[in-house]
Design a protein around this motif. Sequence first.
Motif, short mmCIF file in Angstrom:
data_model
loop_
_atom_site.label_atom_id
_atom_site.label_comp_id
_atom_site.label_asym_id
_atom_site.label_seq_id
_atom_site.Cartn_x
_atom_site.Cartn_y
_atom_site.Cartn_z
N ALA A 64 1.71 13.06 4.17
CA ALA A 64 1.56 12.88 2.71
C ALA A 64 0.08 12.62 2.46
N TYR A 65 -0.26 12.40 1.19
CA TYR A 65 -1.65 12.06 0.87
C TYR A 65 -1.66 11.04 -0.26
N PHE A 66 -2.54 10.04 -0.11
CA PHE A 66 -2.66 8.96 -1.08
C PHE A 66 -4.12 8.87 -1.56
N PRO A 67 -4.36 8.25 -2.72
CA PRO A 67 -5.70 8.28 -3.32
C PRO A 67 -6.81 7.68 -2.46
N LEU A 68 -8.00 8.24 -2.66
CA LEU A 68 -9.21 7.73 -2.02
C LEU A 68 -9.63 6.39 -2.61
N PHE A 69 -9.33 6.19 -3.90
CA PHE A 69 -9.77 4.99 -4.62
C PHE A 69 -8.63 3.99 -4.75
N ILE A 70 -8.95 2.73 -4.49
CA ILE A 70 -7.95 1.67 -4.52
C ILE A 70 -8.40 0.59 -5.51
N PRO A 71 -7.55 0.24 -6.50
CA PRO A 71 -7.93 -0.82 -7.44
C PRO A 71 -8.31 -2.11 -6.70
N LYS A 72 -9.39 -2.71 -7.13
CA LYS A 72 -9.89 -3.92 -6.47
C LYS A 72 -8.83 -5.03 -6.43
N SER A 73 -8.02 -5.11 -7.46
CA SER A 73 -7.00 -6.17 -7.54
C SER A 73 -5.99 -6.06 -6.41
N GLU A 125 -3.27 0.55 3.45
CA GLU A 125 -2.06 -0.26 3.32
C GLU A 125 -1.76 -0.65 1.88
N THR A 126 -2.78 -1.09 1.13
CA THR A 126 -2.51 -1.62 -0.21
C THR A 126 -2.07 -0.53 -1.19
N SER A 130 1.81 -0.22 -2.73
CA SER A 130 2.05 -0.21 -4.17
C SER A 130 2.86 1.02 -4.56
N THR A 131 2.70 2.13 -3.81
CA THR A 131 3.47 3.34 -4.06
C THR A 131 4.89 3.22 -3.53
N TYR A 132 5.03 2.64 -2.34
CA TYR A 132 6.37 2.49 -1.75
C TYR A 132 7.30 1.67 -2.64
N LYS A 133 6.73 0.78 -3.43
CA LYS A 133 7.56 0.00 -4.36
C LYS A 133 8.35 0.92 -5.29
N ASN A 134 7.75 2.08 -5.65
CA ASN A 134 8.43 3.03 -6.53
C ASN A 134 9.44 3.89 -5.78
N TRP A 135 9.30 3.96 -4.47
CA TRP A 135 10.16 4.85 -3.67
C TRP A 135 11.38 4.14 -3.11
N ILE A 136 11.32 2.82 -2.99
CA ILE A 136 12.35 2.08 -2.26
C ILE A 136 13.18 1.21 -3.20
N ASN A 137 14.47 1.46 -3.22
CA ASN A 137 15.40 0.62 -3.97
C ASN A 137 16.55 0.12 -3.10
N HIS A 242 0.23 -1.14 14.61
CA HIS A 242 0.40 -2.51 14.12
C HIS A 242 1.81 -2.77 13.57
N PHE A 243 2.38 -3.89 13.98
CA PHE A 243 3.60 -4.41 13.36
C PHE A 243 3.14 -5.36 12.26
N LEU A 244 3.39 -4.95 11.02
CA LEU A 244 2.86 -5.70 9.87
C LEU A 244 3.84 -6.73 9.32
N GLY A 245 5.03 -6.81 9.91
CA GLY A 245 6.02 -7.73 9.39
C GLY A 245 6.38 -7.40 7.96
N GLN A 246 6.48 -8.43 7.12
CA GLN A 246 6.80 -8.24 5.70
C GLN A 246 5.62 -8.61 4.80
N ASN A 247 4.43 -8.75 5.41
CA ASN A 247 3.27 -9.22 4.65
C ASN A 247 2.96 -8.33 3.45
N PHE A 248 2.88 -7.02 3.66
CA PHE A 248 2.52 -6.13 2.56
C PHE A 248 3.69 -5.93 1.59
N ALA A 249 4.91 -5.95 2.11
CA ALA A 249 6.08 -5.86 1.23
C ALA A 249 6.12 -7.05 0.27
N LYS A 250 5.79 -8.22 0.78
CA LYS A 250 5.78 -9.41 -0.08
C LYS A 250 4.61 -9.37 -1.06
#
Length: 492
Positions: A64-73, A125-126, A130-137, A242-250
Amino acid sequence: MAKEVTKRAENYSQWYNDIVVKAELAEQSAVRGCMVIKPYGYAIWEKMQSVLDSMFKKTGVQNAYFPLFIPKSFFSREAEHVAGFAKECAVVTHHRLMNDPDGKGVVVDPEARLEEELIVRPTSETIIWSTYKNWINSWRDLPILCNQWCNVVRWEMRTRMFLRTAEFLWQEGHTAHATSEEAEAKAREMVEVYADFARNYMALPVIVGHKSPNERFAGALDTLTIEAMMQDGKALQAGTSHFLGQNFAKSFDVKFADKDGSLQYVWATSWGVSTRLMGALIMAHSDDEGLVLPPALAPIQVVMVPIYKTQEERAAVLGKMEAIKTELEQMGHSVKIDDRDTLRPGFKFAEWELKGVPVRIAMGARDLAAGTVEVARRDTLTKETMALEGICAHIHSLLDDIQANIYRKAADFRESRVEKCDNWEEFKEKIQTGRFLLCHWDGTPETEQKIKDETKATIRCIPEDSFVCEEEGTDIFSGKPSHRRVVFAIAY
C-alpha cells in the motif's frame, strides 16, 4: 573510468567511498546529506526489492502507500515515539513562495503559513495507525498486513552514502492483529524473512536476536534484529522487526469488537530494511580491486568481452557470444556482451572487475578456433581456459559456487573476530580492534549506558542463534550476576 581504489588497510572509510563512487553506485547530490543513486546502484536495489517483495507476499503481506506528510499533532500522541525521532524531523511550515520585494530572489510567503505544521515522514507508524482506525471495526477486519516501499527523511548531521543519509529508500511493514500472540509471531516471522534474505541472497552471515531496552525502536515493546559484521569488525544493523504491543492502537484509539462483542485494542508490529543494505553488501564482501557482488543480487551476472582484430573476427566472436548469452538467459541468468568499439579489452576487464560482476568471459578468434574460452571469477580473481562445449552448464554451476564461497568467506571472517571476554580491561582494548565480544551483562540499561559512554560499544543483540550464550556469570563491567552473554560491538 579510474580503477584505483584506496586500500582497505590504508583508509577503510575512503576505500568504501571510492567503491561507491567509482563503481558508479551513487554520488553526492546538490542537497546536503542526500545522495543520487545511479542506475547501476539502483539496479542492485531493484533486485533486493524484487526478492524481498516476493518473500513478503508469500507471508500474506500486501503493498500500500501512505502520505509523505504527517500532521505534527500525530507525533505528540505517542511520547516515546516522538522522543526517539524529534531531533531528526524535517518540518514543513509554509506552502508557498513569493518574489522577494527587495529583489533578492524568492522568499517564503508569510501569508502562506500552514494551520498545522507537517512532519516529512521519518517513519509511518503514526499516519498509518490514524488510517487503520478507519479500517478496523471488528475481529473480521483483522489481521491487516501492509507494507510500503517509499522514501523517508531523518535529518542526519553526519552522513555517509547508503549507510546514513538525510533521505533514504526503504520498505516498512505495518501489521495489525487481534492478539498479542499473533503480533509477536508476525514480528518473529518477518525477522526470519530478513535473515533468510541476508544469508541466501546477500551472502551475509547475520545474528538474529533481541535488542536491549536502550537500543529498541522508539515505542516498541520488543525489537528483533539481524546484525552483521563488516570487514573492519564493526557491526551493522541490517534489519529490524518490532512488536509494538498496543501503544499505537491506544494512541489513535484503534479498537475492534471481538467475537464476544467486547471492544479490544489492536496489537501491532512494524518492520523494515533500507538502502543501508547496499552499504552492508559493499563492506562485507568487496576487496581492494573494487566491488564484489554475490550472483543472487548482481544486475549483471556474466559479462562477455570479445577480442578481435578484424570485422570478420568480430562478427564470428559476437555470433558465438550471442548464442551463449541466449542459453544462459534461458537458464535465468543476466548476461551482457560488452561490444563497445571505443575501449580496449583490458580497460573493460578493469571496469567490470571494479563493478563486481561475478563471472567474466573473454573470447577471441583463436579461442573460437580452438573451441575454448577464458573464464574469470570475481570472488577469487582467478581465471582459467575452458572448453566451449558445455560452457553454459559450467557457468550455471560456477555462479552457485561463487555465491556459496562469498558467504563462506564472510562467515569465516566473522568467526575469526568473535570471542568471549570476561575482563573489563581486556574488553576496552579488544573492542577497539574490530570484534564482536560475547560478554555477560547484568540486564540493566544503566550498565549498558556506562559501557557505551566509556568505549562507544553497544549491545548489538541478545542472540537467539549463531552463538550459545545461556550460562551463569558476572557482568563484564558491574560484576553483578548475569544469566547469559550478549553481543557487544562498535557499530555503524
